[in-house]
Design a protein around this motif. Structure first.
Motif, PDB file in Angstrom:
ATOM      1  N   LEU A 108      34.518  41.117  34.483  1.00 18.87           N
ATOM      2  CA  LEU A 108      34.256  40.539  35.798  1.00 18.87           C
ATOM      3  C   LEU A 108      32.985  39.692  35.779  1.00 18.87           C
ATOM      4  CD1 LEU A 108      35.326  40.356  38.661  1.00 18.87           C
ATOM      5  CD2 LEU A 108      33.945  42.367  39.238  1.00 18.87           C
ATOM      6  N   ALA A 109      32.004  40.103  35.005  1.00 15.72           N
ATOM      7  CA  ALA A 109      30.784  39.302  34.885  1.00 15.72           C
ATOM      8  C   ALA A 109      31.095  37.935  34.285  1.00 15.72           C
ATOM      9  CB  ALA A 109      29.755  40.047  34.033  1.00 15.72           C
ATOM     10  N   VAL A 110      31.976  37.906  33.272  1.00 15.25           N
ATOM     11  CA  VAL A 110      32.378  36.630  32.675  1.00 15.25           C
ATOM     12  C   VAL A 110      33.117  35.771  33.694  1.00 15.25           C
ATOM     13  CG1 VAL A 110      33.912  35.574  30.959  1.00 15.25           C
ATOM     14  CG2 VAL A 110      32.411  37.465  30.301  1.00 15.25           C
ATOM     15  N   LEU A 111      34.011  36.396  34.459  1.00 16.91           N
ATOM     16  CA  LEU A 111      34.749  35.641  35.468  1.00 16.91           C
ATOM     17  C   LEU A 111      33.799  35.040  36.497  1.00 16.91           C
ATOM     18  CD1 LEU A 111      37.433  34.677  36.603  1.00 16.91           C
ATOM     19  CD2 LEU A 111      37.650  36.867  37.796  1.00 16.91           C
ATOM     20  N   ASN A 112      32.801  35.797  36.899  1.00 18.22           N
ATOM     21  CA  ASN A 112      31.824  35.265  37.857  1.00 18.22           C
ATOM     22  C   ASN A 112      31.064  34.078  37.266  1.00 18.22           C
ATOM     23  OD1 ASN A 112      32.463  37.142  39.845  1.00 18.22           O
ATOM     24  ND2 ASN A 112      30.945  38.621  39.120  1.00 18.22           N
ATOM     25  N   GLN A 113      30.737  34.163  35.979  1.00 21.63           N
ATOM     26  CA  GLN A 113      30.060  33.037  35.329  1.00 21.63           C
ATOM     27  C   GLN A 113      30.980  31.820  35.245  1.00 21.63           C
ATOM     28  OE1 GLN A 113      28.826  35.465  31.789  1.00 21.63           O
ATOM     29  NE2 GLN A 113      26.894  34.370  32.065  1.00 21.63           N
ATOM     30  N   ALA A 114      32.248  32.054  34.914  1.00 25.92           N
ATOM     31  CA  ALA A 114      33.210  30.951  34.857  1.00 25.92           C
ATOM     32  C   ALA A 114      33.373  30.316  36.235  1.00 25.92           C
ATOM     33  CB  ALA A 114      34.555  31.455  34.338  1.00 25.92           C
ATOM     34  N   ARG A 115      33.347  31.149  37.270  1.00 29.67           N
ATOM     35  CA  ARG A 115      33.517  30.635  38.634  1.00 29.67           C
ATOM     36  C   ARG A 115      32.363  29.720  39.036  1.00 29.67           C
ATOM     37  NH1 ARG A 115      34.474  28.335  42.260  1.00 29.67           N
ATOM     38  NH2 ARG A 115      35.433  28.851  44.265  1.00 29.67           N
ATOM     39  N   GLU A 116      31.200  29.922  38.446  1.00 31.75           N
ATOM     40  CA  GLU A 116      30.059  29.038  38.728  1.00 31.75           C
ATOM     41  C   GLU A 116      30.248  27.650  38.132  1.00 31.75           C
ATOM     42  OE1 GLU A 116      26.716  31.070  37.150  1.00 31.75           O
ATOM     43  OE2 GLU A 116      26.751  32.690  38.656  1.00 31.75           O
ATOM     44  N   ARG A 117      31.139  27.548  37.129  1.00 34.13           N
ATOM     45  CA  ARG A 117      31.329  26.290  36.405  1.00 34.13           C
ATOM     46  C   ARG A 117      32.644  25.604  36.744  1.00 34.13           C
ATOM     47  NH1 ARG A 117      28.333  29.889  33.917  1.00 34.13           N
ATOM     48  NH2 ARG A 117      26.716  29.312  32.403  1.00 34.13           N
ATOM     49  N   TYR A 118      33.655  26.397  37.095  1.00 28.92           N
ATOM     50  CA  TYR A 118      35.007  25.856  37.266  1.00 28.92           C
ATOM     51  C   TYR A 118      35.682  26.453  38.501  1.00 28.92           C
ATOM     52  CZ  TYR A 118      34.435  24.870  32.249  1.00 28.92           C
ATOM     53  OH  TYR A 118      33.967  24.445  31.028  1.00 28.92           O
ATOM     54  N   ASP A 119      36.685  25.729  38.992  1.00 22.57           N
ATOM     55  CA  ASP A 119      37.642  26.358  39.887  1.00 22.57           C
ATOM     56  C   ASP A 119      38.426  27.393  39.086  1.00 22.57           C
ATOM     57  OD1 ASP A 119      36.976  24.824  42.107  1.00 22.57           O
ATOM     58  OD2 ASP A 119      38.498  23.307  41.699  1.00 22.57           O
ATOM     59  N   VAL A 120      38.816  28.470  39.753  1.00 23.00           N
ATOM     60  CA  VAL A 120      39.555  29.554  39.097  1.00 23.00           C
ATOM     61  C   VAL A 120      40.904  29.726  39.785  1.00 23.00           C
ATOM     62  CG1 VAL A 120      39.633  32.040  38.662  1.00 23.00           C
ATOM     63  CG2 VAL A 120      37.505  30.777  38.299  1.00 23.00           C
ATOM     64  N   SER A 121      41.940  29.831  38.980  1.00 24.11           N
ATOM     65  CA  SER A 121      43.283  30.142  39.456  1.00 24.11           C
ATOM     66  C   SER A 121      43.642  31.550  38.992  1.00 24.11           C
ATOM     67  CB  SER A 121      44.282  29.113  38.895  1.00 24.11           C
ATOM     68  OG  SER A 121      45.598  29.399  39.318  1.00 24.11           O
ATOM     69  N   LEU A 122      44.133  32.383  39.903  1.00 26.67           N
ATOM     70  CA  LEU A 122      44.534  33.754  39.573  1.00 26.67           C
ATOM     71  C   LEU A 122      46.041  33.802  39.369  1.00 26.67           C
ATOM     72  CD1 LEU A 122      42.446  35.851  42.155  1.00 26.67           C
ATOM     73  CD2 LEU A 122      41.881  35.338  39.760  1.00 26.67           C
ATOM     74  N   HIS A 123      46.441  34.183  38.168  1.00 27.97           N
ATOM     75  CA  HIS A 123      47.862  34.218  37.807  1.00 27.97           C
ATOM     76  C   HIS A 123      48.235  35.641  37.438  1.00 27.97           C
ATOM     77  CE1 HIS A 123      51.696  32.769  36.504  1.00 27.97           C
ATOM     78  NE2 HIS A 123      51.500  33.075  35.239  1.00 27.97           N
TER      79      HIS A 123
END
Length: 283
Positions: free
Chosen positions: A42-57
């Motif tokens: 989840l920490a990685v996902l939060n970091q990715a969210r700071e850089r990119y739009d996120v799609s949940l599949h």
């Protein structure tokens, strides 16, 4: 729309992607991998969210199950959606949950099992999709499957099935181009590319919200949607046709097994990006 393709964010690429932040339209993750309330993923996902739009599949809602949607799963998905605020939420037109006998506990097959294209299956799917959308307070996308069997009581074309689903529930479609190619090849279509283009042409404008691309393999006379190699030339051809029909739509390159170095996946995404930049705006 950001006219760059996205990639699936997979564990072997976590550190490099966060550190280098290559240009991408979005990243997509499997929702179920981030259901925990904390932890490294989840920490990685939060970091990715700071850089990119996120799609949940997702791969576990089992939207076509007569047993309904698992309340725990939907609770966790709702919490993740609230936490991440994704650009899109999607899952599959599949079933996986069933009770072996009346009153027995519901079992989960842990697979994406295909649906019969019948009025009864459509009613179940529409009800479950509407339930999920009501709970999430947003439109979701539903993906077409690669299926290795069909049902004797199929009574409508797959494209009609999806068009009706989207009209009745208000959801959208996640068009997996690799899946329709795999199905065409396994069905022995004389011209698989033409077959897939006809599938695309039969879909109404406005229902497709995202496109997936991936590689397939061949084993023992069967074509398998394994997401373990580069996108095939025939799949690229159908992708280009879909963009000509629907306009530039968010496009994802999936690679889930035998995951290559990030640079290889980024080159695949760049090829998709070139097609997107040449396409007209989505209609």
């Amino acid at each position: 729309m950001n006219r760059r393709a996205g990639i699936g964010l997979r564990q072997p690429h976590y550190a490099e992607l966060i550190e280098t932040a290559p240009p991408l339209g979005f990243v997509e993750v499997h929702s179920e991998n981030f259901f925990a309330d904390g932890g490294a993923a989840l920490a990685v996902l939060n970091q990715a969210r700071e850089r990119y739009d996120v799609s949940l599949h997702g791969v576990g809602l089992a939207l076509g199950s007569a047993a309904g949607v698992d309340p725990w799963h939907l609770d966790r998905l709702q919490r993740l959606v609230q936490r991440v605020d994704p650009v899109r939420v999607s899952d599959h037109a599949a079933f996986a949950r069933a009770a072996p006998a009346a009153g027995a506990a519901v079992l989960h097959a842990n697979d994406l099992l295909p649906l019969a294209f019948t009025a009864a299956s459509l009613d179940i799917l529409c009800a479950n999709v509407s339930h999920v959308q009501d709970r999430l307070q947003r439109r979701i996308l539903v993906e077409n499957l690669s299926a290795y069997l069909s049902f004797d009581d199929d009574s409508m074309a797959e494209t009609t099935f999806f068009a009706t689903l989207c009209r009745r529930s208000g959801c959208g479609m996640l068009l997996d181009v690799n899946n329709i190619m795999v199905n065409a090849l396994n069905a022995g279509a004389s011209d698989p590319v033409a077959h897939c283009k006809a599938f695309v042409d039969a879909l109404p404008h406005g229902i497709v919200g995202e496109i997936h691309l991936a590689g397939y393999c061949e084993a023992d006379g069967l074509v398998i949607d394994d997401h373990g190699s580069r996108v095939r030339t025939d799949v690229w051809a159908v992708h280009a046709h879909a963009l000509r029909r629907f306009g530039a739509l968010p496009t994802l390159v999936e690679w889930d097994i035998d995951v290559p170095p990030l640079a290889v996946l980024l080159r695949e995404a760049e090829q998709a990006t070139q097609w997107l930049r040449d396409a007209a705006p989505a209609t």
